[in-house]
Design a protein around this motif. Structure first.
Motif, PDB file in Angstrom:
ATOM      1  N   THR A  43      49.346  32.267  41.721  1.00  0.00           N
ATOM      2  CA  THR A  43      49.737  33.420  42.540  1.00  0.00           C
ATOM      3  C   THR A  43      49.815  33.025  44.014  1.00  0.00           C
ATOM      4  O   THR A  43      50.752  33.416  44.727  1.00  0.00           O
ATOM      5  CB  THR A  43      48.732  34.570  42.350  1.00  0.00           C
ATOM      6  OG1 THR A  43      48.717  34.965  40.977  1.00  0.00           O
ATOM      7  CG2 THR A  43      49.108  35.763  43.214  1.00  0.00           C
ATOM      8  N   ARG A  56      53.064  31.076  44.862  1.00  0.00           N
ATOM      9  CA  ARG A  56      54.265  31.912  44.904  1.00  0.00           C
ATOM     10  C   ARG A  56      54.297  32.811  46.144  1.00  0.00           C
ATOM     11  O   ARG A  56      55.361  33.054  46.720  1.00  0.00           O
ATOM     12  CB  ARG A  56      54.352  32.734  43.616  1.00  0.00           C
ATOM     13  CG  ARG A  56      54.891  31.909  42.453  1.00  0.00           C
ATOM     14  CD  ARG A  56      54.400  32.357  41.083  1.00  0.00           C
ATOM     15  NE  ARG A  56      54.934  31.464  40.058  1.00  0.00           N
ATOM     16  CZ  ARG A  56      54.463  30.232  39.806  1.00  0.00           C
ATOM     17  NH1 ARG A  56      53.449  29.758  40.519  1.00  0.00           N
ATOM     18  NH2 ARG A  56      55.000  29.486  38.846  1.00  0.00           N
ATOM     19  N   LYS A  84      51.544  29.471  36.215  1.00  0.00           N
ATOM     20  CA  LYS A  84      51.420  30.843  35.721  1.00  0.00           C
ATOM     21  C   LYS A  84      52.221  31.800  36.606  1.00  0.00           C
ATOM     22  O   LYS A  84      52.463  31.530  37.783  1.00  0.00           O
ATOM     23  CB  LYS A  84      49.952  31.264  35.687  1.00  0.00           C
ATOM     24  CG  LYS A  84      49.105  30.485  34.695  1.00  0.00           C
ATOM     25  CD  LYS A  84      47.648  30.926  34.726  1.00  0.00           C
ATOM     26  CE  LYS A  84      47.483  32.317  34.135  1.00  0.00           C
ATOM     27  NZ  LYS A  84      46.054  32.694  34.022  1.00  0.00           N
ATOM     28  N   LYS A  85      52.599  32.919  36.039  1.00  0.00           N
ATOM     29  CA  LYS A  85      53.328  33.917  36.811  1.00  0.00           C
ATOM     30  C   LYS A  85      52.399  34.603  37.803  1.00  0.00           C
ATOM     31  O   LYS A  85      51.179  34.605  37.653  1.00  0.00           O
ATOM     32  CB  LYS A  85      53.947  34.960  35.875  1.00  0.00           C
ATOM     33  CG  LYS A  85      55.036  34.399  34.967  1.00  0.00           C
ATOM     34  CD  LYS A  85      55.624  35.495  34.095  1.00  0.00           C
ATOM     35  CE  LYS A  85      56.742  34.937  33.209  1.00  0.00           C
ATOM     36  NZ  LYS A  85      57.327  35.989  32.328  1.00  0.00           N
TER      37      LYS A  85
END
Length: 435
Positions: free
Chosen positions: A99, A102, A224-225
């Motif tokens: 996270t 991003r 991971k998103k």
């Protein structure tokens, strides 16, 4: 006399066993290298571009501080805190890093595009001249690398990789010095401005190479998103970091701009030189705060544990500050002559109030770090904005009476009041008799 000697030796023994002193010792080598490279850089840059150029460089430095914080999304302290808390939980670490990456990439791209599009406006507004648009274009293209480098360093800090942290700082100092001097010696003022907005980005490649074998530096930890839950946790730190980025540099830019336009660009250069000296000696303290104190406060639970840590740190820091600042004041003429040129000699009048202000600044930070460690976003934002406004207000007022010296007097007064505010805010931790 024997009793006093015994107490003094006991105190010294207690101090040397303190964890923060161990961190001081560990970071002393990197700090020494950074100071020495900073001394060389400041000396050469000041000799080439003079007080007026130093003032201009100060304006750019304040602006890049804002830009860098925006490009990181303001989450670097959050990364350090949450990694320190969850470093034994690989799944949570992966969520935090994925996270965080991003958020940082998204913020950096937006900031970079805006810098490129608004380069003409920024040149006039920040540098007070239309001639420096190219600096902001270069910054726009390189800001992502800086943000990634700061994220990597925050992760290392969260994992308490102190030795690796020290080695990276040493390498960054040496490479940064070489990079800066090459540009300054080749291009003069233009080179100083270019290096100021790019050398941190170059450090990203140095950091990556030095941490290439660490277990978390794998795509598996970053793929991971983005998670809303983690983003909300980071948001408190975004608010705090962006507030700091918008208050401290902006207040300095306003005051420096006033000195340049109403008093003298040369005197603005003296004040900027004083700030650079201040940043140099405070680096010894703030580096250890970042490496040890923030992760430590983040780990501790309960008022009693926090109180013990805070008082233990005060017992170590206050004597060090008193002795160090006394020496700096006594050697102020030597320091100015070594670091700068004869044009900067009148700045010795700024030392007294700056040093006393820095003393209260560090003492207040020992409490203020609780707001960062415990995610007290509302309190942090409120105090940062309020005391930025009081600094600017008192700075303008005191300059009417004492010229550029008035800024340092306002700086001192501001941090005395800030210290009192921190004591009142955390009085339950400091003075509450029952837990």
């Amino acid at each position: 006399m024997g009793i006093l000697t015994h107490k003094f030796l006991s105190f010294c023994k207690h101090v040397t066993r303190a964890d923060i002193v161990k961190v001081f010792t560990l970071t002393s080598m990197s700090t020494l290298v950074k100071m020495l490279t900073g001394l060389v850089s400041v000396k050469i840059v000041a000799a080439i571009i003079g007080p007026t150029g130093v003032a201009l460089l100060g304006q750019l430095h304040n602006f890049t501080t804002i830009v860098m914080s925006l490009s990181c999304g303001g989450i670097n302290n959050g990364i350090t805190k949450y990694i320190a808390e969850c470093r034994d939980n690989p799944d949570e670490v992966k969520s935090l890093l994925s996270t965080g990456l991003r958020i940082i990439v998204g913020c950096s791209l937006v900031v970079g595009i805006l810098l490129i599009l608004l380069h003409s406006f920024l040149s006039n507004y920040v540098m007070l001249s239309p001639d420096y648009g190219y600096v902001f274009i270069i910054l726009g293209f390189t800001v992502l690398l800086y943000a990634l480098n700061m994220m990597l360093i925050s992760i290392i800090n969260g994992y308490k990789e102190f030795k690796k942290y020290v080695k990276i700082n040493i390498a960054n100092s040496i490479v940064g010095l070489i990079f800066t001097l090459c540009f300054v010696l080749t291009l003069g003022l233009d080179g100083a401005l270019i290096s100021a907005v790019t050398y941190q980005s170059v450090m990203c490649f140095v950091t990556l190479w030095m941490i290439r074998k660490l277990p978390w530096l794998r795509w598996d930890y970053f793929k991971k998103k983005i998670e809303l839950r983690v983003s909300k946790k980071y948001f408190h730190y975004t608010l705090m970091a962006l507030t700091s980025a918008a208050t401290v540099p902006v207040s300095q830019m306003l005051l420096r701009g006033y000195v340049i336009s109403q008093i003298s660009p040369v005197e603005a250069g003296w004040w900027e030189a004083m700030n650079r000296i201040s940043n140099m000696y405070l680096m010894v303290i703030t580096t250890s705060f970042s490496v040890y104190y923030l992760p430590r406060l983040s780990e501790l639970k309960g008022i009693l544990a926090l109180r013990r840590e805070i008082f233990k740190t005060y017992k170590v820091i206050v004597p060090i500050l008193f002795v160090s600042f006394s020496i700096i004041y006594l050697l102020r003429f030597v320091i100015v002559r070594v670091l700068f040129t004869s044009e900067f000699l009148p700045m010795e009048n700024l030392f007294l109030w700056q040093l006393i202000g820095d003393f209260f600044k560090i003492c207040s930070w020992l409490l203020a770090f609780l707001m960062v460690a415990k995610s007290m976003a509302k309190a942090f934002v409120t105090t940062e904005i309020f005391f930025a406004l009081t600094f600017v207000g008192m700075g303008f007022l005191f300059m009417q009476w004492n010229g550029v010296i008035g800024i340092t007097q306002a700086y001192f007064c501001n941090y005395v009041i800030y210290m009192i505010c921190m004591i009142i805010m955390f009085r339950k931790i400091l003075f509450r008799s029952t837990i």
